[in-house]
Each structure stands twice: as structure tokens, then as C-alpha cells.
Design a protein around this motif. Structure first.
Motif, PDB file in Angstrom:
ATOM      1  N   ASP A   1       5.536  -2.694  23.418  1.00  0.00           N
ATOM      2  CA  ASP A   1       6.377  -1.512  23.227  1.00  0.00           C
ATOM      3  C   ASP A   1       7.645  -1.687  24.049  1.00  0.00           C
ATOM      4  OD1 ASP A   1       7.508   1.034  22.961  1.00  0.00           O
ATOM      5  OD2 ASP A   1       5.542   1.988  22.840  1.00  0.00           O
TER       6      ASP A   1
ATOM      7  N   ASP B   1       6.451  -0.712  14.190  1.00  0.00           N
ATOM      8  CA  ASP B   1       7.805  -0.880  13.669  1.00  0.00           C
ATOM      9  C   ASP B   1       8.095  -2.311  13.235  1.00  0.00           C
ATOM     10  OD1 ASP B   1       8.737   1.869  14.316  1.00  0.00           O
ATOM     11  OD2 ASP B   1       8.377   1.207  16.364  1.00  0.00           O
ATOM     12  N   VAL B   2       7.573  -3.278  13.983  1.00  0.00           N
ATOM     13  CA  VAL B   2       7.883  -4.689  13.736  1.00  0.00           C
ATOM     14  C   VAL B   2       6.602  -5.506  13.864  1.00  0.00           C
ATOM     15  CG1 VAL B   2       9.177  -6.711  14.549  1.00  0.00           C
ATOM     16  CG2 VAL B   2      10.241  -4.449  14.600  1.00  0.00           C
TER      17      VAL B   2
ATOM     18  N   CYS C   1      11.576  -0.168  24.444  1.00  0.00           N
ATOM     19  CA  CYS C   1      12.577   0.850  24.095  1.00  0.00           C
ATOM     20  C   CYS C   1      12.093   1.766  22.977  1.00  0.00           C
ATOM     21  CB  CYS C   1      13.890   0.195  23.689  1.00  0.00           C
ATOM     22  SG  CYS C   1      14.645  -0.847  24.937  1.00  0.00           S
TER      23      CYS C   1
ATOM     24  N   TYR D   1      16.982  -5.990  14.751  1.00  0.00           N
ATOM     25  CA  TYR D   1      16.215  -4.881  14.195  1.00  0.00           C
ATOM     26  C   TYR D   1      16.773  -3.561  14.709  1.00  0.00           C
ATOM     27  CZ  TYR D   1      12.528  -1.504  13.419  1.00  0.00           C
ATOM     28  OH  TYR D   1      11.822  -0.377  13.045  1.00  0.00           O
ATOM     29  N   ASN D   2      17.222  -2.723  13.793  1.00  0.00           N
ATOM     30  CA  ASN D   2      17.648  -1.359  14.094  1.00  0.00           C
ATOM     31  C   ASN D   2      18.767  -1.310  15.124  1.00  0.00           C
ATOM     32  OD1 ASN D   2      17.340   1.366  13.473  1.00  0.00           O
ATOM     33  ND2 ASN D   2      15.996   1.743  15.218  1.00  0.00           N
TER      34      ASN D   2
ATOM     35  N   ALA E   1       6.350  -1.316   8.557  1.00  0.00           N
ATOM     36  CA  ALA E   1       7.019  -2.187   9.526  1.00  0.00           C
ATOM     37  C   ALA E   1       7.697  -3.363   8.829  1.00  0.00           C
ATOM     38  CB  ALA E   1       6.005  -2.702  10.544  1.00  0.00           C
TER      39      ALA E   1
ATOM     40  N   ILE F   1      10.271   0.900  20.525  1.00  0.00           N
ATOM     41  CA  ILE F   1       9.991   0.102  19.328  1.00  0.00           C
ATOM     42  C   ILE F   1       8.665  -0.610  19.530  1.00  0.00           C
ATOM     43  CG2 ILE F   1      10.774  -1.794  17.868  1.00  0.00           C
ATOM     44  CD1 ILE F   1      13.628  -1.100  18.677  1.00  0.00           C
ATOM     45  N   ARG F   2       7.720  -0.358  18.655  1.00  0.00           N
ATOM     46  CA  ARG F   2       6.373  -0.917  18.796  1.00  0.00           C
ATOM     47  C   ARG F   2       6.279  -2.203  17.967  1.00  0.00           C
ATOM     48  NH1 ARG F   2       1.902   3.499  18.709  1.00  0.00           N
ATOM     49  NH2 ARG F   2       3.014   3.949  20.632  1.00  0.00           N
ATOM     50  N   ILE F   3       5.992  -3.311  18.648  1.00  0.00           N
ATOM     51  CA  ILE F   3       5.982  -4.639  18.022  1.00  0.00           C
ATOM     52  C   ILE F   3       4.559  -5.191  18.044  1.00  0.00           C
ATOM     53  CG2 ILE F   3       6.934  -6.971  18.099  1.00  0.00           C
ATOM     54  CD1 ILE F   3       9.280  -5.828  19.711  1.00  0.00           C
TER      55      ILE F   3
ATOM     56  N   CYS G   1      16.742  -7.224  24.374  1.00  0.00           N
ATOM     57  CA  CYS G   1      17.072  -5.811  24.304  1.00  0.00           C
ATOM     58  C   CYS G   1      18.037  -5.494  25.444  1.00  0.00           C
ATOM     59  CB  CYS G   1      15.805  -4.962  24.381  1.00  0.00           C
ATOM     60  SG  CYS G   1      14.607  -5.518  25.610  1.00  0.00           S
TER      61      CYS G   1
END
Length: 704
Positions: free
Chosen positions: A23, A110-111, A25, A229-230, A134, A27-29, A253
Motif C-alpha cells: 500500500d 488498484d494495481v 500513497c 499509474y494515475n 485493477a 494505492i493498493r498494489i 512515488c
């Protein structure tokens, strides 16, 4: 910046890579989505009664159990079956996924990052979920090979159903608790896990349509290619050397970069080598190479001596310049010697009149073994047919000869000399290797000869051509079975154990970073923080010479990752800079400017760019901060013709009320100036007087 890591599974070796959620920022990867194909060992590939002899071997000699009268374990021993062929489950196989992944809400992912072809075998289970949205990122080569592996798995499972018929709809009978209780402990542990909670991870295999749908969701990229991504994070894949298309991921990031190190190989004779320079200089390293776990399962290694050797390697690393430890040993030479020994065993078996079965699924090893084996056969004048049996073998062999950019430098050099990238191309053309999709195809049956050498899936000996050929040859003492060391041969060969005379050769291939190279590698990467698995920490001692801090993680636990840098970098668009009006602060040797624009995230960085209305900037009042010096304020007011006096502080600290300093204005009109820690307030009914007081306050405060 908020970051945390949750390890869902440590996996086991190359065929079952780790799986974890990062996780960053918000954003869950999800990193990797594998299947534990070794768990298929609980199913019997033969559905007729085996009438196996129990050989007086039961679970009591395999698992330590309490034998006290009345103990639950003793009662269970009386109920459970002996560990033999009859104990295997005779049903259509189900497949064991990462159980802990099912505890997460799939819609919140998300990814998805894929690090190797085998790490994407579980993707169709995700993509067919209604809430899944995702983005999935994978290298071009891994996407192609992973898709072929899924196609092959579906085809072998379909063949199984054709032979034995489909299972009844609903939950299969073997999942009933009474049936599970009667299983030998070794099989029950595979089904339920060591904690007894993994039954929920078993699922029916996906369909060919599910595979096609999952492939449509893939976003492919090359090594070194950046994808954003995003606007918030940048993803970069670099070669890991493990397999063609396998990679390590770098996540960039704002103000932080994270490198995810999966199973990697420094020297490879087929895939592009581990590019550790590409993951150098990142703030955080997540070390997820699990190859040492499979080594420990098959070798008796003393932890203290291992830790000592690692410490010695680290001292040599710091005294010799570092990279000699990583690259000094020719790992490709070690693999060649291993393959050469396999060739010697194969030729010996063929000369004795036996056949050879090689159900090894390491693509790179198979391609190299075919090259070396055919050369050795020609030099020994042994005439024996070589077959490759797989639904996707033809596509894989053709694909590997058109992807030089994904191969090691030695293979790339063949392209410029006009040679095929792999030797199998010419061997197939000359008919020295015969490739067939199905073991019962008319063309294969018409040309079949024995003794023979056969490359085929599947390494777990439960699906595919390997089952039929093992059933045919297992009673021949001159024949040879080549198995990977990661396979539990005791359980894998149970269906044939009572009449098994076939010689078994267990081979070990390099599947990750050697333990003695872990700390030298981390010293070269120079991160600020390293996340190491708990089981690895027991095998190595972190040296005091390390310039990085270490956090250990374990399965199904969430670890918070501290941000290496509390500051924040902000990029300013060039067209905004000329609009800045600098002012020097009174108390400090510093200049400051007021900035107005749009704040955005682009390519993992914060960016200020101009707003549309800034084309005609308007003068705006200054923004002030701090508390004014009261004596200077009274002097400034006096110069403007305003007389006032300083009153005593109001408020009571003991009672918790805020204190304030008050300036009482008598002339030219009544007013109060209240100064607190949180701000300054001007109280008057005279607007002109209020403007004068504000001007005086502005003179004694810094503003922008």
C-alpha cells in the motif's frame, strides 16, 4: 507518506512465488498471483483401485505425534489412512490458490504486478471476479509465456476430465470434514496448511475463456520502460535473470522509491541476467526471493555456520570492492555441469535399453538440456528418438527463437552471427526432435519408438503426458525419471510405489539468489531501509557495517514502512517562475515568494503549473505570519499619529485559557489590538483607523 506491506504467502521455490500487497500513497498494489501446483499431489492420477501394499509405512514415522492414551492425536491416528496410493483423493483436481488473498476485497486492489510467467497462473481467478478493476502490468515476454502456461494447464485438465469424467456440481465430497480427518497427516497438511485454515483457497480451475479474458486486461511493457499509474506512481520492470521475461519491479512515488526483489539469478545462459544496477539507489528494498526456503527443505544446513559464512562474505565484499562477490562465481558454469551430468545419466539409461522421462517445467533449463543432450547423443553414436509432448510446445519453441532482446548476451550474439538463438530450431527441422501436441495423436502413434527420450509436462506427475508414460515405464529398472529437487518425490510417486523400479534422478537448478550473496547485494544496492522475510533472518546475521536499517516481515502480518524522507519535493513549471516576486525576510537571510497555481501529480512527482487566470496576474494583498513585536508596533502607530498603550496580559494558563496581549488605542478613536499565539485581531468601528493599524502591523511582520 503512508506505506505498508502485507505478505500473503511466502510461496515455495520458482513454481510458487511469493504473493504480497503493498500500500503506497493509498494505492493498493498486489505483487504476483500464483497457484500452488505442488498441492495437486493429494489427487490420484489413476482412478482404478491400486490395491497398493501398505508396506507398513504410515504417518507415525513421518510426523511426530503424541501417543499418550486418550490424546486427540492418538484418536486421529486410529482414524486416518496410511500414507500410500489408496490414501490419495480420487476426484477431479481442484487448485490451491493463495488463501489469504481471498480475505481481501478484490475491488480495492488498484494495481497488479507480475514478476514471472508462473506468477500469473492465478490471474483468471481474479479477473473473472465482478468487482475486479485493477490494472495488470507484466513484461511482454512473461505475458506470452504465462498465457501459454495457462492454456497448457487448461488443456491437461480437460484431458483429465475426458478420461475420468467431470465431477458432480457443488462442493466435492473430499472437502467434507470427515474425509479430511481420515487423510494421512502429510496430505491433510497440504490441504489445510500447517494452521489448518487453507481449505478456502481451493478452487475449480478456470476455463479457456477465462484465460482469454484475463489476457485482455494485461498492460505489457519492456525492460526499462516507465509506465505511470494515475499520475501518482511510476512502475519500471528490470530483468531478474530467473526466466525469460521475469523481472524485478521498481515503484517510484513522491520522495520515495521502492525496489521489489523477486527470485533472481546473476548469471544465466538463456535469460537476460539480473540487472541489479537498475534497482540500485532506491530508498526501500523489499526482498522477496524465496529460493532459500526450498534449499532448506532438501538440505541439512546448520544455521550458525550459514550465518558465519554470510558474515565472511560481507567482510570480503567490503574489502574487495563489492561486485566481485556477486559476479566472481560463474553460475552458468555450475548449471552447465549440472546439465552435463543429467545428459550422462540419460545416455547411460538409453544404452541399457531404457527410456527417459523428463517432466521438468523450467523452460530455460529444458532448452539448454535439449541442446547439450543432442550434442552428447551425436558424439556417442546413440540413436534414440527425442519427443517433446505438450499442447503448447510448438508455440513456445517458435516464440523463444524470435525474442533476442529478452535473452542473455551470449544468445543475442548468435543473432548477429546468423545462428539460431537456441539449438532446438535446427534439431526440429532435421527431425531429431519431434514435437507433438497430444500423446494419443495419430501422427505420434505412427512414429512412436522405444526406447525414447521424452520432454513433457507436468512436473507434479498428476496431469499431462507424464502420467501416461510413467504408468508405462515405472516398472522398467533400466528407465530413468528426471525430477526437479523441489518435487516431493515420496508423495508424487505414491501411485506407482508398489511396483516402481524406474531409476529416479533428482536435479537441482539455481532458482534465486544464493544466501551468501544476499548481504553483498544489499550493500551494492545501498538502500535506506530493507524489508526481509522472518525466515531469512534466522539464516543470516545483519552486520553492523550495514548502512541500512532492517524490518522483518512474516506471512499474514502487516508491516508499516516508515518514510525515509519527511521532506517533499515540488517541481515548478518553467512558465510559473517569472511570475514570482521575491521578498527578503527581516529576521533571516532568506527570500520568499508567493505562488499561485494548480497542484497536480504527474509521473510520481508533485507539480505546480500555471492556472488559466495567471495570464493576467492581479496584485493581491500580502499574507503575513508570526506575532508582532508590541513595542515596535506602538512605535509604528505613533509615527502614524495613533496613540496607544500596552495593557497587561489577559487569560489564565493554570485554568487552560489562552493568554493575549492587548494594545489599547485612545486617539484618534477607540480601538483594541488583541495579539494571541494563533493570530492578531483588530477591533474598532472606524474603518480608516483599522486600515492604519493594519498597515502598522504589516510593517513589523514578514509577508509574502
Amino acid at each position: 507518506m503512508f506505506m505498508e506491506l502485507t505478505c500473503l504467502s511466502r510461496g515455495s521455490g520458482i513454481h510458487f512465488p511469493p504473493c504480497y500487497v503493498l500500500d503506497v500513497c493509498g494505492i493498493r498494489i498486489l505483487i504476483d498471483c500464483p497457484i500452488d501446483l505442488s498441492a495437486l499431489a493429494i489427487f490420484s492420477p489413476l482412478h482404478q483401485e491400486s490395491h497398493a501394499v501398505e508396506d507398513e509405512v504410515n504417518l507415525d514415522c513421518l510426523v511426530n505425534k503424541s501417543t499418550e492414551p486418550g490424546s486427540p492425536d492418538l484418536k486421529r491416528q486410529k482414524l486416518e489412512k496410511h500414507l500410500n496410493a489408496d490414501a490419495l483423493i480420487r476426484a477431479e483436481p481442484w487448485y490451491k490458490t493463495v488463501t489469504n488473498l481471498h480475505l481481501w476485497n478484490i475491488a480495492f486492489i488498484d494495481v497488479v504486478l507480475i514478476s514471472s510467467p508462473s506468477a500469473m497462473l492465478g490471474l483468471p481467478f481474479l479477473t473473472r471476479h465482478n468487482g475486479f478493476s485493477a490494472k495488470i502490468y507484466v513484461t511482454e515476454a512473461a505475458a506470452k509465456l504465462g498465457k501459454l502456461m495457462m492454456d497448457n494447464l487448461v488443456a491437461m485438465h480437460t484431458e483429465y476430465r475426458q478420461f475420468y469424467g467431470p465431477e458432480e456440481a457443488g462442493v466435492p465430497q473430499w472437502m467434507n470434514w470427515e474425509e479430511l480427518e481420515s487423510l494421512p497427516s502429510a496430505l491433510r497438511e497440504i490441504v489445510l496448511g500447517t494452521d489448518g485454515i487453507e481449505l478456502g483457497g481451493w478452487m475449480q480451475l478456470y476455463s479457456a475463456a477465462d484465460v482469454e479474458d484475463s489476457v485482455k486486461e494485461l498492460h505489457t511493457l519492456k525492460y526499462g520502460e516507465e509506465v505511470c499509474y494515475n499520475g501518482a506512481i511510476v512502475l519500471i520492470a528490470s530483468s531478474s535473470g530467473l526466466e525469460i521475461g521475469a523481472c524485478n519491479w521498481t515503484i517510484k512515488c513522491p520522495n520515495t522509491s521502492i525496489a521489489c526483489i523477486s527470485n533472481s539469478v546473476f548469471g544465466s545462459a538463456h535469460a537476460l541476467e539480473f540487472d541489479y544496477h537498475a534497482v540500485q539507489g532506491n530508498d526501500v528494498v523489499i526482498y522477496a526471493d524465496n529460493s532459500f526456503t526450498s534449499i532448506l527443505e532438501h538440505a541439512d544446513i546448520d544455521s550458525s555456520s550459514t550465518a558465519t559464512n554470510i558474515s565472511l562474505s560481507l567482510s570480503v565484499f567490503y574489502s574487495s570492492g563489492g561486485e566481485d562477490i556477486l559476479l566472481g562465481i560463474d553460475e552458468t558454469k555450475e548449471e552447465r555441469e549440472n546439465l552435463d551430468y543429467i545428459c550422462t545419466r540419460v545416455i547411460a539409461s538409453v544404452k541399457a535399453g531404457g527410456s527417459v522421462l523428463i517432466p521438468v517445467d523450467r523452460l530455460g533449463m529444458i532448452l539448454q538440456l535439449m541442446e547439450q543432450l543432442l550434442v552428447r547423443l551425436e558424439n556417442s553414436d546413440v540413436k534414440v528418438p527425442v519427443y517433446v509432448l505438450s499442447y503448447v510446445a510448438e508455440e513456445i519453441l517458435a516464440f523463444t527463437n524470435i525474442i533476442p532482446e529478452w535473452l542473455c548476451k551470449q544468445r543475442q550474439g548468435r543473432l548477429f552471427s546468423g545462428e539460431p538463438l537456441f539449438g532446438h530450431v535446427e534439431l526440429v527441422k532435421e527431425g531429431k526432435i519431434q514435437v507433438h501436441r497430444e500423446i494419443y495423436s495419430p501422427k505420434l502413434l505412427a512414429n512412436w519408438q522405444e526406447p525414447a527420450i521424452v520432454f513433457c509436462p507436468h512436473w507434479n506427475l498428476r496431469l499431462g503426458p507424464a502420467v501416461h508414460l510413467l504408468r508405462r515405464w515405472h516398472g522398467d529398472q533400466n528407465s530413468l525419471l528426471v525430477l526437479e529437487d523441489e518435487v516431493d518425490s515420496g508423495i508424487a510417486l505414491l501411485p506407482f510405489s508398489t511396483t516402481m523400479k524406474m531409476e529416479v534422478h533428482r536435479c537441482s537448478f539455481l532458482s534465486g539468489i544464493k544466501l551468501k550473496k544476499v548481504q553483498p547485494l544489499l550493500g551494492t544496492l545501498q538502500p535506506k531501509l530493507v524489508l526481509l522475510p522472518e525466515d531469512l533472518s534466522k539464516r543470516m546475521r545483519c552486520s553492523d557495517a550495514n548502512s541500512f536499517s532492517v524490518i522483518h516481515y512474516s506471512v499474514n502480518e502487516t508491516v508499516q514502512i516508515p518514510s525515509p524522507d519527511d521532506g517533499l519535493d515540488l517541481d515548478i513549471a518553467p512558465e510559473v517562475i517569472p511570475q514570482l516576486q521575491w521578498r527578503s525576510l527581516r529576521e533571516e537571510n532568506l527570500s520568499i515568494a508567493r505562488l499561485k497555481g494548480k497542484l497536480a501529480m504527474r509521473n510520481g512527482k508533485h507539480l505546480i503549473f500555471p492556472r488559466d487566470e495567471l495570464a493576467h496576474p492581479k496584485s493581491e494583498p500580502l499574507l503575513h505570519w508570526g506575532s508582532p513585536d508590541l513595542q515596535r508596533l506602538l512605535t509604528s502607530l505613533s509615527e502614524m499619529g495613533v496613540s496607544g498603550s500596552l495593557l497587561e496580559n489577559s487569560g489564565n494558563k493554570e485554568r487552560g485559557t489562552a493568554t493575549a496581549s492587548i494594545v489599547h488605542i485612545q486617539e484618534p478613536n477607540k480601538a483594541l489590538v488583541e495579539v494571541r499565539e494563533t493570530g492578531t485581531t483588530i477591533i474598532t468601528s472606524d474603518k480608516k483607523l483599522a486600515s492604519l493599524i493594519f498597515e502598522a502591523v504589516s510593517c513589523v511582520l514578514d509577508g509574502v
